[in-house]
Scaffold this motif. Structure first.
Motif, short mmCIF file in Angstrom:
data_model
loop_
_atom_site.label_atom_id
_atom_site.label_comp_id
_atom_site.label_asym_id
_atom_site.label_seq_id
_atom_site.Cartn_x
_atom_site.Cartn_y
_atom_site.Cartn_z
N LEU A 75 32.46 55.10 22.21
CA LEU A 75 31.41 56.01 22.65
C LEU A 75 31.44 56.15 24.16
O LEU A 75 31.81 55.21 24.87
CB LEU A 75 30.05 55.48 22.20
N PRO A 76 31.04 57.30 24.65
CA PRO A 76 31.06 57.49 26.11
C PRO A 76 30.01 56.60 26.79
O PRO A 76 28.94 56.34 26.25
CB PRO A 76 30.71 58.97 26.28
N LYS A 77 30.36 56.08 27.96
CA LYS A 77 29.46 55.24 28.74
C LYS A 77 28.68 56.13 29.71
O LYS A 77 29.27 56.96 30.39
CB LYS A 77 30.25 54.20 29.54
N ILE A 78 27.39 55.90 29.75
CA ILE A 78 26.55 56.66 30.67
C ILE A 78 26.05 55.69 31.73
O ILE A 78 25.37 54.70 31.41
CB ILE A 78 25.38 57.33 29.92
N ASP A 79 26.39 55.94 32.98
CA ASP A 79 26.06 55.03 34.07
C ASP A 79 24.56 54.81 34.21
O ASP A 79 24.10 53.68 34.44
CB ASP A 79 26.63 55.55 35.40
N PHE A 80 23.79 55.86 34.08
CA PHE A 80 22.34 55.75 34.21
C PHE A 80 21.76 54.77 33.18
O PHE A 80 20.95 53.90 33.51
CB PHE A 80 21.71 57.14 34.05
N LEU A 81 22.21 54.89 31.92
CA LEU A 81 21.71 54.02 30.85
C LEU A 81 22.17 52.58 31.05
O LEU A 81 21.42 51.63 30.80
CB LEU A 81 22.14 54.54 29.49
N ASN A 82 23.41 52.40 31.50
CA ASN A 82 23.92 51.04 31.76
C ASN A 82 23.11 50.36 32.86
O ASN A 82 22.74 49.18 32.74
CB ASN A 82 25.40 51.08 32.14
N LYS A 83 22.84 51.07 33.94
CA LYS A 83 22.06 50.51 35.06
C LYS A 83 20.64 50.20 34.62
O LYS A 83 20.09 49.14 34.94
CB LYS A 83 22.05 51.49 36.23
N TRP A 84 20.04 51.09 33.85
CA TRP A 84 18.68 50.88 33.35
C TRP A 84 18.62 49.65 32.44
O TRP A 84 17.70 48.84 32.52
CB TRP A 84 18.22 52.13 32.62
N ASN A 85 19.64 49.50 31.58
CA ASN A 85 19.70 48.36 30.67
C ASN A 85 19.84 47.05 31.46
O ASN A 85 19.17 46.05 31.15
CB ASN A 85 20.88 48.53 29.70
N GLU A 86 20.69 47.02 32.48
CA GLU A 86 20.85 45.83 33.31
C GLU A 86 19.56 45.46 34.03
O GLU A 86 19.18 44.28 34.10
CB GLU A 86 21.98 46.04 34.32
#
Length: 163
Positions: A75-86
């Protein structure tokens, strides 16, 4: 299931025939045979299935591992969602550590430990009181004088709050 058969009597006039009806379903021996067959066949079938030792082959799909073992597409990685999750993970970890080191939690754990000890002692005292009244177990009053028994039971009742 009634079966009729025509029988001609040997001594009778050939014009006159006697009709003899025999019911095979109502005779005791046929009832027994019918009931024994109703029980025997399913029993034999069940035993044969249970004792069957040959392994079952799945045929053409026996070597196929299934769809679950095939990895899905990346699946494509979305930087915004990754940063929010971290950020959320860090925030939750910090809140967890604050709660674990909080004074409230320590007080609640201490109260819980004290309540557990007190309740265990209360239950032991209740069983001891029952044993003293019945004269059995570790708290038996066998060998005590009547005054000692009464004092011991009164002390146990006071401990358990039954008095």
């Amino acid at each position: 299931m009634i079966s009729s058969s025509f029988m001609v009597s040997a001594n009778a006039n050939p014009i006159i025939a006697t009709l003899s009806k025999r019911s095979y379903a109502s005779s005791p021996s046929s009832d027994f045979l019918c009931k024994s067959r109703l029980v025997a066949f399913p029993l034999v079938a069940s035993v044969s299935v249970l004792l069957w030792t040959n392994p079952v082959n799945a045929g053409i799909l026996s070597g196929f591992s299934g769809l679950e073992s095939v990895p899905g597409p990346e699946l494509p990685k979305i930087d915004f969602l990754n940063k929010w999750n971290e950020d959320n993970q860090k925030k939750y970890a910090e809140l967890d550590s604050q709660f674990k080191s909080s004074k409230v939690l320590k007080e609640l754990l201490e109260k819980s430990k004290q309540n557990k000890e007190r309740n265990e002692r209360l239950i032991q005292d209740k069983y001891c009181l029952r044993g003293a009244e019945w004269g059995v177990g570790d708290c038996s009053t066998q060998g005590m004088t009547q005054q000692e028994r009464d004092d011991f039971v009164a002390m146990l009742k006071k401990r358990t709050g039954e008095e």
